[in-house]
Motif scaffolding. Structure first.
Motif, short mmCIF file in Angstrom:
data_model
loop_
_atom_site.label_atom_id
_atom_site.label_comp_id
_atom_site.label_asym_id
_atom_site.label_seq_id
_atom_site.Cartn_x
_atom_site.Cartn_y
_atom_site.Cartn_z
N ARG A 166 -1.25 3.69 4.61
CA ARG A 166 -1.80 2.33 4.56
C ARG A 166 -0.84 1.37 3.85
N TRP A 184 0.85 -1.90 5.52
CA TRP A 184 0.77 -3.23 4.90
C TRP A 184 2.15 -3.87 4.81
N PRO A 240 3.55 -5.45 8.86
CA PRO A 240 2.48 -6.03 9.68
C PRO A 240 3.04 -6.63 10.98
#
Length: 287
Positions: A170, A174, A177
């Motif tokens: 994750r 992030w 993107p």
């Protein structure tokens, strides 16, 4: 919540057999799989039958075929969208093998008002997968181990692309993107896909998946990329069907769609068969 996996297919029965073996290993089984085949090559049906004869536990599966008239992938996908029973639609290709947590992570991450994309490929070179039977390695999931893949001549990806550490994945998502729909690894709400009229069947290879992502943006649906979380392996191949002129025309059209904030495709059986209805919130975004 039900999820339908829509797999575009053309020929490549051997590759599809690997892909469906991957979906048989899922920690969260799809509620439905639709094989959206452009053309009538018998190798696709033979691959499905081979899995059934081996007793591979597949979810409910619908195999749709259509006569091939040029590049018909998006026409096949629109037929599948109309036949889908899931509220969530996961779009992928018949040469992309899902890791065992693929469907589960899509379902966990999906939220209203978004589409989710896995992004760029992690590819197994064609020279390797054509000479090696990968079914056993898919069954025990070692095909997704970096040690297994990094030993393949020509494989070039960072180990982070294959991590099973959810927090690390994750974090990496992030840091990288991108708001773009990927036809081989993306998920959207069926209601939203119908609202924009599905895929533009007038588009050739190269940019058609980006096109539907743009139109989803125009009704207020944001794209989220999670390429480290949503892991699949692409069985690489040559692209003899590639045409630079047609790809340029697609990108020119996408610039027009972006500039004028267009919502509906030029050609789509969904647009013809169902009048898409936008919610009040979506209408506000369009206006």
């Amino acid at each position: 919540m039900k999820i339908t996996v829509i797999i575009s297919a053309h020929r490549k029965g051997r590759e599809l057999e690997c892909v469906l073996t991957g979906y048989a290993q899922q920690t969260r089984r799809p509620d439905q799989i639709i094989i959206a085949q452009d053309g009538v090559d018998p190798s696709i049906g033979a691959a499905i039958n081979a899995l059934r004869l081996r007793g591979v536990p597949l979810p409910p599966l619908l195999h749709q075929m259509q006569e091939q008239h040029g590049f018909g992938k998006f026409r096949a996908l629109n037929r599948a969208i109309l036949a889908a029973s899931g509220e969530l639609l996961l779009f992928t290709d018949g040469d992309c093998i899902p890791r065992d947590d693929f469907v589960e992570r899509y379902v966990r991450l999906m939220q209203p008002g978004m589409f989710l994309a896995g992004g760029s490929h992690v590819s197994i070179p064609e020279a390797y997968h054509e000479r090696h039977d990968l079914l056993a390695a898919i069954g025990d999931q070692r095909v997704f181990d970096y040690a297994f893949l990094s030993a393949i001549p020509g494989f070039r990806k960072n180990a982070n692309r294959l991590t099973r550490n959810r927090r690390l994945a994750r974090l990496m998502d992030w840091l990288t993107p991108r708001n773009a729909f990927s036809g081989s690894n993306s998920c959207a709400w069926r209601e939203d896909v119908l609202a924009v009229g599905g895929f533009d069947e007038a588009m050739a290879y190269g940019g058609g998946d980006l096109n539907i992502g743009l139109r989803l943006n125009h009704i207020g649906i944001r794209g989220v990329r999670a390429r480290h979380t949503l892991v699949s392996l692409h069985l690489d191949h040559e692209r003899s069907y590639y045409c630079a002129e047609k790809e340029k025309a697609n990108h020119d059209w996408n610039r027009h769609v972006r500039r004028h904030r267009l919502v509906l495709p030029r050609v789509s059986q969904i647009r013809q068969m169902e009048t898409p209805r936008l919610s009040l919130a979506q209408l506000v975004q369009v206006l």
